[in-house]
Enzyme design. Structure first.
Site, PDB file in Angstrom:
ATOM      1  N   GLU A  12       0.850  -1.196   0.000  1.00 45.40           N
ATOM      2  CA  GLU A  12       0.000   0.000   0.000  1.00 45.40           C
ATOM      3  C   GLU A  12       0.878   1.235   0.000  1.00 45.40           C
ATOM      4  O   GLU A  12       1.882   1.285   0.703  1.00 45.40           O
ATOM      5  CB  GLU A  12      -0.912  -0.012   1.226  1.00 45.40           C
ATOM      6  N   ASP A  61      -6.032  -2.921  -6.335  1.00 50.33           N
ATOM      7  CA  ASP A  61      -6.959  -1.788  -6.270  1.00 50.33           C
ATOM      8  C   ASP A  61      -6.151  -0.521  -6.511  1.00 50.33           C
ATOM      9  O   ASP A  61      -5.845   0.225  -5.591  1.00 50.33           O
ATOM     10  CB  ASP A  61      -7.647  -1.766  -4.904  1.00 50.33           C
ATOM     11  N   CYS A  88     -11.792   2.167  -9.414  1.00 46.76           N
ATOM     12  CA  CYS A  88     -12.710   3.306  -9.321  1.00 46.76           C
ATOM     13  C   CYS A  88     -12.768   4.053 -10.645  1.00 46.76           C
ATOM     14  O   CYS A  88     -13.451   5.075 -10.751  1.00 46.76           O
ATOM     15  CB  CYS A  88     -12.294   4.247  -8.190  1.00 46.76           C
TER      16      CYS A  88
END
Length: 134
Positions: A12, A61, A88
């Protein structure tokens, strides 16, 4: 997810999210996780995969810009059986899926309206490695 896997590795960009992930693992008694803070293109390399083993599943993601081309190439070389791609931005997701199409087929697509009354939708795609379909 960690309870159903031998090992889970999280990468991340936001260091605070990594700290939260470590706390959540500890609070839930999960001991088979490793977390790395930094840019995916700098961390997910062939050497990283050689050190940690070839993944069976990759869940990605990426930010609205989609996956960096180096990340796509590394994932393709790692050749996981499945990829779960959460996005997204359907436009950059489509671009990345196109780049993986020779090796992976889309097995399922699920849009998720997490932000009602806005035009924003998360889109989850399950990819399955073509060579594993015999």
């Amino acid at each position: 997810m960690a309870r159903q896997a031998r090992q889970v590795i999280g990468i991340e960009y936001v260091p605070e999210a990594i700290e939260d992930a470590k706390v959540n693992s500890q609070l839930n008694g999960i001991t088979n996780t490793l977390f790395y803070a930094g840019d995916m293109k700098d961390i997910l390399t062939d050497d990283f995969i050689a050190e940690h083993g070839r993944p069976d599943v990759i869940i990605t993601d990426p930010p609205r810009a989609g996956m960096h081309p180096d990340v796509v190439k590394t994932i393709l070389r790692a050749a996981p059986e499945r990829i779960v791609y959460v996005s997204c931005n359907p436009a950059t997701q489509a671009r990345d899926l196109h780049d993986m199409d020779a090796d992976y087929r889309v097995a399922a697509v699920q849009p998720v309206d997490m932000f009602p009354h806005t035009p924003h939708v998360e889109n989850v795609v399950l990819l399955v490695r073509r060579s594993s379909e015999s």
